[in-house]
Design an enzyme around this catalytic site. Structure first.
Site, short mmCIF file in Angstrom:
data_model
loop_
_atom_site.label_atom_id
_atom_site.label_comp_id
_atom_site.label_asym_id
_atom_site.label_seq_id
_atom_site.Cartn_x
_atom_site.Cartn_y
_atom_site.Cartn_z
N GLY A 53 -18.10 1.34 -10.34
CA GLY A 53 -19.01 1.53 -9.23
C GLY A 53 -20.45 1.50 -9.71
O GLY A 53 -21.27 2.30 -9.28
N HIS A 54 -20.75 0.55 -10.61
CA HIS A 54 -22.10 0.42 -11.15
C HIS A 54 -22.27 -0.94 -11.81
O HIS A 54 -21.32 -1.69 -11.97
CB HIS A 54 -22.39 1.54 -12.16
CG HIS A 54 -21.48 1.54 -13.34
ND1 HIS A 54 -20.36 2.32 -13.39
CD2 HIS A 54 -21.51 0.84 -14.50
CE1 HIS A 54 -19.73 2.12 -14.54
NE2 HIS A 54 -20.41 1.22 -15.23
N ALA A 55 -23.50 -1.22 -12.19
CA ALA A 55 -23.84 -2.39 -13.00
C ALA A 55 -24.65 -1.90 -14.19
O ALA A 55 -25.13 -0.76 -14.19
CB ALA A 55 -24.65 -3.39 -12.19
N ARG A 100 -19.39 -3.75 -11.06
CA ARG A 100 -17.96 -3.66 -11.34
C ARG A 100 -17.35 -2.41 -10.75
O ARG A 100 -17.97 -1.34 -10.72
CB ARG A 100 -17.69 -3.72 -12.84
CG ARG A 100 -17.83 -2.45 -13.66
CD ARG A 100 -19.22 -2.04 -14.13
NE ARG A 100 -20.13 -3.09 -14.46
CZ ARG A 100 -20.30 -3.61 -15.67
NH1 ARG A 100 -19.67 -3.11 -16.69
NH2 ARG A 100 -21.13 -4.58 -15.87
#
Length: 136
Positions: A53-55, A100
């Site tokens: 839940g981040h890049a 992702r």
């Protein structure tokens, strides 16, 4: 942040050795396109839970399913794709600038993550709207 797209994502064959005693996978610093600075793994992820839940702005990562299976959803802000990982000799290379989310962990799954740098909170983009703005 690097201007990357899903075209930069690679599913890589990890070098392995087979004989009658089983299989051995070898990962060394020259195995991939970056130096290994951090290794961690996810396990016992509850059914229905998601990770990621981040890049990342600069970090390269390889995800390897050591056991079981899971899905990896990726987005570059324009295109999206989901990879189903279930083979311990296949590594998913995720480059900087890609969102992702990891989900659908099977029972007993273990996700090994090999990273190009040590943990740095400033390298994370944890809000999808901010991620989209960073791609402009």
């Amino acid at each position: 942040m690097k201007q990357t797209t899903l075209a930069d994502i690679r599913l890589i064959d990890v070098p392995e050795v087979h004989d009658k005693r089983g299989s051995l996978v070898v990962i060394e610093n020259d195995t991939f396109a970056f130096n290994i600075e951090r290794v961690y793994y996810l396990y016992d992820v509850p059914t229905g839970s998601k990770r990621g839940g981040h890049a990342h702005r600069q970090l390269y990562q390889l995800l390897i399913p050591l056991s079981g299976s899971f899905d990896v959803y990726l987005s570059d802000g324009i295109s999206e794709r989901t990879f189903f990982l279930n083979k311990p000799n296949k590594a998913l290379l995720i480059v900087p600038g890609i969102w992702r989310e990891i989900s659908n962990f099977s029972s007993g799954s273990v996700c090994l993550v090999i990273a190009s740098s040590k943990y740095d909170e400033n390298d994370y983009i944890r809000d999808y709207d901010l991620f989209l703005k960073s791609k402009i």
